[in-house]
Each structure stands twice: as C-alpha cells, then as structure tokens.
Motif scaffolding. Structure first.
Motif, PDB file in Angstrom:
ATOM      1  N   GLU A 227      71.745  53.531  27.397  1.00  0.00           N
ATOM      2  CA  GLU A 227      72.884  53.648  28.306  1.00  0.00           C
ATOM      3  C   GLU A 227      73.238  55.114  28.550  1.00  0.00           C
ATOM      4  O   GLU A 227      73.653  55.481  29.658  1.00  0.00           O
ATOM      5  CB  GLU A 227      74.087  52.897  27.742  1.00  0.00           C
ATOM      6  N   SER A 231      73.327  57.100  32.095  1.00  0.00           N
ATOM      7  CA  SER A 231      74.489  57.855  32.579  1.00  0.00           C
ATOM      8  C   SER A 231      74.068  59.235  33.066  1.00  0.00           C
ATOM      9  O   SER A 231      74.593  59.736  34.071  1.00  0.00           O
ATOM     10  CB  SER A 231      75.544  57.969  31.473  1.00  0.00           C
ATOM     11  N   ARG A 234      72.250  58.795  36.450  1.00  0.00           N
ATOM     12  CA  ARG A 234      73.206  58.587  37.540  1.00  0.00           C
ATOM     13  C   ARG A 234      73.915  59.890  37.897  1.00  0.00           C
ATOM     14  O   ARG A 234      74.198  60.159  39.069  1.00  0.00           O
ATOM     15  CB  ARG A 234      74.234  57.524  37.135  1.00  0.00           C
ATOM     16  N   ARG A 251      67.703  48.621  35.609  1.00  0.00           N
ATOM     17  CA  ARG A 251      69.141  48.894  35.506  1.00  0.00           C
ATOM     18  C   ARG A 251      69.620  49.792  36.643  1.00  0.00           C
ATOM     19  O   ARG A 251      70.730  49.616  37.164  1.00  0.00           O
ATOM     20  CB  ARG A 251      69.450  49.547  34.160  1.00  0.00           C
ATOM     21  N   MET A 252      68.803  50.761  37.040  1.00  0.00           N
ATOM     22  CA  MET A 252      69.177  51.633  38.157  1.00  0.00           C
ATOM     23  C   MET A 252      69.230  50.841  39.462  1.00  0.00           C
ATOM     24  O   MET A 252      70.134  51.031  40.286  1.00  0.00           O
ATOM     25  CB  MET A 252      68.187  52.791  38.270  1.00  0.00           C
ATOM     26  N   GLN A 254      69.896  47.706  39.687  1.00  0.00           N
ATOM     27  CA  GLN A 254      71.092  46.863  39.575  1.00  0.00           C
ATOM     28  C   GLN A 254      72.345  47.664  39.928  1.00  0.00           C
ATOM     29  O   GLN A 254      73.239  47.161  40.610  1.00  0.00           O
ATOM     30  CB  GLN A 254      71.195  46.317  38.149  1.00  0.00           C
ATOM     31  N   THR A 255      72.406  48.898  39.494  1.00  0.00           N
ATOM     32  CA  THR A 255      73.550  49.758  39.798  1.00  0.00           C
ATOM     33  C   THR A 255      73.682  49.975  41.299  1.00  0.00           C
ATOM     34  O   THR A 255      74.781  49.917  41.863  1.00  0.00           O
ATOM     35  CB  THR A 255      73.396  51.112  39.086  1.00  0.00           C
ATOM     36  N   TRP A 258      74.949  46.773  42.991  1.00  0.00           N
ATOM     37  CA  TRP A 258      76.388  46.596  42.797  1.00  0.00           C
ATOM     38  C   TRP A 258      77.186  47.531  43.703  1.00  0.00           C
ATOM     39  O   TRP A 258      78.218  47.144  44.267  1.00  0.00           O
ATOM     40  CB  TRP A 258      76.754  46.838  41.338  1.00  0.00           C
TER      41      TRP A 258
END
Length: 271
Positions: A227, A231, A234, A251-252, A254-255, A258
């Motif tokens: 995580e 961070s 990002r 995960r990127m 998914q970000t 969203w």
C-alpha cells in the motif's frame, strides 16, 4: 581564483577524503559543542565517543543559539532516535540473545528470555522503529515496536543457535518479499532524482534502456508494504508506470476506475 589554485585545492580535498578526514569551520565546531551540551547527547553517543568529542572541542567557544532560534507550533512528532537502539545493535553485532519485556494490545505484558535479534527497521509510514526477532519456541519471526519494549538486556547465546535462527528468519523474509518494476516516462527523465527519492526507503536497482530512452527501477519490498508503494506511485502520477507486478497494476487500474466513476466520466469513452 586561478586554475592552478583550483587544481591544488581539489587535490588537497581529495587526499583528505581518501584519508577519512573532513574539514569543518570554526562556526561548525562551535555549533557542535553547543549541541553536545544538550541532554539528548548523552543518549545519542557512547560515553567514550562523547568524551572524545568534548575533549577535541574544549577550546571552542559555546554559542548561545536561543536568540536566533524560534520554534513555531507544530504537530507532535515521535523521536527518531530510541534509547534501546544501541543495546539491540550491539546484540546483533555480537550475535547475542536478548531478554525483553513488551506490552500487548490487551493491556498486559509478555516477556521472553531468549529472543534472537535479527534486524532493526524504521517505518517511514508510522515513523516508528521496529525490532524483528526470532522466537525459537514458536519458530516464528516476531515484529515488535520499540515503543512497546519495557525492558531490553543483552545475554550470551550459542553461536550455532544464533546462526540457525537467523537463517530461518532470513528465509521467512524472502518468502514474504515482493518485487515490482517501475518505468520512468521518458519525458520525465530529468526528474529521475526526485522519483528515486520517493522510493528511497526501499531496496532498488536502476537500469537504462538506450533504445527506448527509458529508466527502469526494480523495487524490493515486503508484502505488507504494498500500500505504501501504491501511495508513492499515485503521488508521482504520470511520471511513472508500473510495468511488472500484477497485483500493483490491478490496484492502480482499480483506483483509476473509482476516480472516473466518482467524477462522472464514462470509462468506455476514455479507453
């Protein structure tokens, strides 16, 4: 300054550096002597080191910095240095065991008579020191905050037992290790130092692809630090892209999904 003086000064500084010497000004020596008078110096240095520094600076004047320093209101920060660090480092270096007592979440306390110290780690996220030690009774690698340690003392340990426990702890960490390859977008190659600084708390390797004019950074981190890596990715935004590590890439994505949903952008129109 003429070229010959510059060459002489460069040669002089090079020889001093090769000999392990450093040049300091009288202002810097006065500042150091003033800092050594602070109570925290007793914990930061070994007694013999502190005595040696004070003896070397005996002739230097003490500067009163009070009129020149202004401490503004700030959020409460935890002290980076911890009193137990010196004892733990000495035990690791001497291959000794530790007798420790630490508090637990339930409010009680635990004690261990033969903890094998493996590693000291500093969490950039929580700004706290952690002790990684091996519990031979449970055959587990334990992770304890130094702020939770109530008592730490060094005790002798059989060298073979220390080596065996250390090897088992190292094997466990390897099994929990993750890797990721991050490519720097060529348009931002000039910001490589800033990008490397963002990942400075991780072990990393940097390579350069001449054909693509692309820097690639290979990161090594534990699974519980994913995580934090995200961070940082990002934060750097369009300067980088993750090219290897399926979990981080997912995960990127998914970000991004969203974010598009939150701001009412049609995902299909952007692909």
């Amino acid at each position: 300054m003429n070229p010959f003086e510059k060459i002489f000064n460069y040669q002089l500084l090079s020889r001093l550096q090769d000999g392990g010497a450093a040049m300091v000004t009288s202002h810097e020596r006065s500042w150091l002597k003033s800092m050594l008078a602070h109570p925290a110096a007793e914990e930061a240095f070994l007694p013999e080191t502190l005595d040696k520094l004070r003896d070397m600076l005996r002739e230097e004047p003490v500067v009163d910095w009070t009129p020149h320093l202004l401490h503004k209101a700030a959020s409460k920060e935890k002290m980076v240095y911890h009193p137990h660090i010196r004892t733990i480092r000495r035990a690791i270096h001497a291959c000794s065991a530790l007798r420790i007592a630490y508090s637990v979440k339930s409010g009680g306390s635990n004690a261990h008579e033969n903890a094998i110290p493996f590693k000291l780690e500093y969490s950039m996220v929580k700004r706290e020191w952690y002790l990684l030690w091996y519990d031979s009774r449970k055959s587990m690698l334990m992770n304890t905050r130094l702020s939770k340690l109530a008592e730490v003392s060094e005790k002798p340990c059989d060298p073979e037992r220390f080596a065996r426990c250390t090897a088992q702890a190292k094997a466990y960490l390897v099994s929990r290790r993750a890797e990721a390859v991050i490519a720097v977008v060529p348009a931002y190659n000039e910001e490589l130092s800033r990008i490397l600084y963002a990942f400075s708390c991780f072990e990393r390797e940097v390579s350069f692809d001449e054909e693509r004019d692309e820097y690639r950074i290979k990161l090594y981190f534990s699974l519980n630090e994913q995580e934090y890596v995200l961070s940082k990715a990002r934060f750097l935004g369009k300067r980088i892209r993750i090219v290897e590590n399926d979990r981080l890439i997912a995960r990127m994505k998914q970000t991004v999904s969203w974010a598009l949903q939150r701001y009412g952008v049609d995902k299909g129109a952007t692909e």
